[in-house]
Design an enzyme around this catalytic site. Structure first.
Site, PDB file in Angstrom:
ATOM      1  N   HIS A  67     -10.413   2.454  -1.289  1.00 31.44           N
ATOM      2  CA  HIS A  67     -11.481   2.575  -2.313  1.00 31.44           C
ATOM      3  C   HIS A  67     -11.990   4.026  -2.393  1.00 31.44           C
ATOM      4  CE1 HIS A  67     -11.300  -1.682  -1.707  1.00 31.44           C
ATOM      5  NE2 HIS A  67     -12.261  -1.807  -0.837  1.00 31.44           N
TER       6      HIS A  67
ATOM      7  N   HIS B 214      -3.162  -3.927  -0.371  1.00 30.19           N
ATOM      8  CA  HIS B 214      -4.519  -4.457  -0.213  1.00 30.19           C
ATOM      9  C   HIS B 214      -4.786  -5.505  -1.292  1.00 30.19           C
ATOM     10  CE1 HIS B 214      -9.001  -3.651   0.727  1.00 30.19           C
ATOM     11  NE2 HIS B 214      -8.998  -4.579  -0.225  1.00 30.19           N
TER      12      HIS B 214
ATOM     13  N   HIS C 284      -6.530  -9.664  -1.711  1.00 31.96           N
ATOM     14  CA  HIS C 284      -7.209 -10.805  -1.087  1.00 31.96           C
ATOM     15  C   HIS C 284      -6.428 -12.069  -1.437  1.00 31.96           C
ATOM     16  CE1 HIS C 284     -10.639  -8.438   0.352  1.00 31.96           C
ATOM     17  NE2 HIS C 284     -10.383  -7.693  -0.707  1.00 31.96           N
TER      18      HIS C 284
ATOM     19  N   ASP D  88      -6.491  -4.495  -4.820  1.00 33.09           N
ATOM     20  CA  ASP D  88      -7.680  -5.267  -4.416  1.00 33.09           C
ATOM     21  C   ASP D  88      -7.673  -6.640  -5.095  1.00 33.09           C
ATOM     22  OD1 ASP D  88      -9.923  -5.611  -2.857  1.00 33.09           O
ATOM     23  OD2 ASP D  88     -11.273  -4.443  -4.118  1.00 33.09           O
TER      24      ASP D  88
ATOM     25  N   GLY E  97     -14.247 -12.501  -2.465  1.00 34.36           N
ATOM     26  CA  GLY E  97     -15.535 -12.844  -3.066  1.00 34.36           C
ATOM     27  C   GLY E  97     -16.438 -13.610  -2.127  1.00 34.36           C
TER      28      GLY E  97
ATOM     29  N   TYR F  53     -14.224  -7.301   7.257  1.00 30.57           N
ATOM     30  CA  TYR F  53     -15.250  -6.256   7.191  1.00 30.57           C
ATOM     31  C   TYR F  53     -15.909  -5.973   8.546  1.00 30.57           C
ATOM     32  CZ  TYR F  53     -16.156  -5.499   2.131  1.00 30.57           C
ATOM     33  OH  TYR F  53     -16.113  -5.126   0.819  1.00 30.57           O
TER      34      TYR F  53
HETATM   35 ZN   LIG Z   1     -12.891  -3.483   0.180  1.00 34.55          ZN
END
Ligand SMILES: [Zn+2]
Length: 392
Positions: free
Chosen positions: A224, A61, A63, A283, A68, A130
């Site tokens: 998370h 995981h 980005h 993350d 952001g 998301y």
């Molecule tokens: Zn997340």
């Protein structure tokens, strides 16, 4: 060209003892305790002098495009460079989209994933982000996973979070079933990787989905899980039911209702839940926002891929054996992602290896048989990385 790593204390991740490892064509050709079995005139020898050799970390995981963007356009995080992963011991990464799946999309994620591959990193990604309906390239989650080579699942789909689409149980089930069937057709992971927010509903929707449907628990892959202590307990129970649950290596303040990643992994291992159903991710490139009760950002930092090795160092300092801690960073991740030739040191696997020194620092990093880091110094650079400016 053949490489022979001699006198390595091998953790595969299980402890194998002192071994010699022959590498060629980007793969591990053979492992032996008897060097004469592997010796070849054409092999270049690297004496590890008894240092520990472990599988490269798989970060499930990150980005990679930069995440952001939750407090205006200027807060969009820039893309992560090759060295931010390799210097942190990450030899494989899965890129995801998060809150901002509007100005970022599957196309840009796919392009950045392929860029990292061209630079030598093992790189995959999830379609979607998301929100619901998930952003895709082909118009369907199932087609993205089946037809786009680097795409192995969908996510990070947000649940129990004010930034989510507030998906219903049936919407979650539809997306999870697409991921599951696409995984069967393509042989890929076929998971829905779930971002869990701070909401008190926690994993309730996942439990409802499992109760109602025939989908196997492995399809639901929450991350998370250490952000709230009650959520962590729910996740441990879900792991007993068959899901693989993911701890995020984010910083935790004193007194916060959260478990630091090192504490979370130790608690998980002590819980008696299946040791093979827990993973750790960075993350990296995501933002770490602190919100007020109006959903406005009070402060924001950026997560770093190096949080994985820092977490492992803390776990080892607590007295946990390396072979107990390593699977969450290596073999467990490979298993849930169905990356069958990664995450383990064995003949036939990709030669993705880390040499760890006595201070538990990463000394050398090899990906597909190529040294990316030697004696702590980056050797292979991304297209836009400066040789004088090695940011970890
Ligand atoms: Zn997340």
């Amino acid at each position: 060209m053949l490489k022979l790593l001699t006198n390595a204390q091998v953790f595969a991740p299980e402890a194998l003892g002192l071994r010699h490892v022959l590498i060629g064509g980007g793969r591990i050709i053979a492992i032996s305790g008897d060097k004469s079995e592997l010796s070849s005139a054409s092999a270049t020898e690297f004496d590890l002098e008894g240092r520990r050799l472990v599988p490269g970390f798989i970060d499930g995981h990150a980005h990679v495009t930069g995440g952001g963007g939750e407090s205006g356009f200027k807060t969009r995080v820039p893309p992560l460079s090759l060295g931010q992963f390799t210097c942190a011991g990450i030899t494989s990464v899965v890129g995801v989209l998060g809150t901002d799946d509007t100005t970022r999309d599957t196309r840009s994620l796919l392009a950045q994933t392929r860029a990292l591959r061209e630079e030598g990193l093992g790189a995959w990604c999830h379609t979607g982000g998301y929100h619901v309906p998930p952003v895709t390239l082909t118009g369907s989650v199932r087609d993205d996973i089946v037809y786009l080579d680097p795409v192995i699942g969908v996510g990070e789909l947000a649940l129990s979070d004010h930034r989510s689409s507030q998906p219903s149980r049936d919407e979650l089930l539809r997306i999870a079933s697409d991921a599951h069937v696409a995984g069967m057709i393509s042989g890929k992971a076929g998971i829905v990787h779930l971002h869990l927010g701070d909401g008190e509903r926690g994993l309730d929707l996942v439990r409802q989905a499992l109760q109602l449907s025939e989908l196997p628990a492995r399809v639901f892959n929450p991350t998370h899980i250490n952000r709230r202590k009650a959520l962590f307990e729910e996740a441990v129970e879900l792991a007993r039911e068959g899901s693989t649950v993911d701890i995020t290596a984010f910083p935790v303040a004193d007194g916060e209702d959260a478990w630091a990643a090192d504490v979370a992994l130790i608690r998980y291992l002590e819980s008696g839940a299946p040791a093979e159903r827990v993973t750790m991710s960075s993350d990296g490139g995501g933002c770490l926002p602190v919100f007020n009760d109006q959903g406005e950002i009070l402060q924001m930092e950026t997560a770093k891929p190096a949080s994985l090795i820092e977490t492992l160092q803390k776990i080892l300092a607590s007295g946990v054996a390396l072979e107990q801690a390593l699977p969450a960073f290596t073999s467990n991740v490979a298993d849930i992602l169905r990356l069958h030739d990664r995450g383990r040191i064995r003949a036939g696997a990709a030669a993705d290896l880390l040499v760890v020194d006595d201070e538990n620092e990463i000394r050398d990093v090899m990906i597909a048989g190529i040294w990316h880091v030697r004696a702590g110094a980056q050797q292979v650079f991304g297209q836009f990385e400066s040789r004088d400016n090695q940011d970890k």
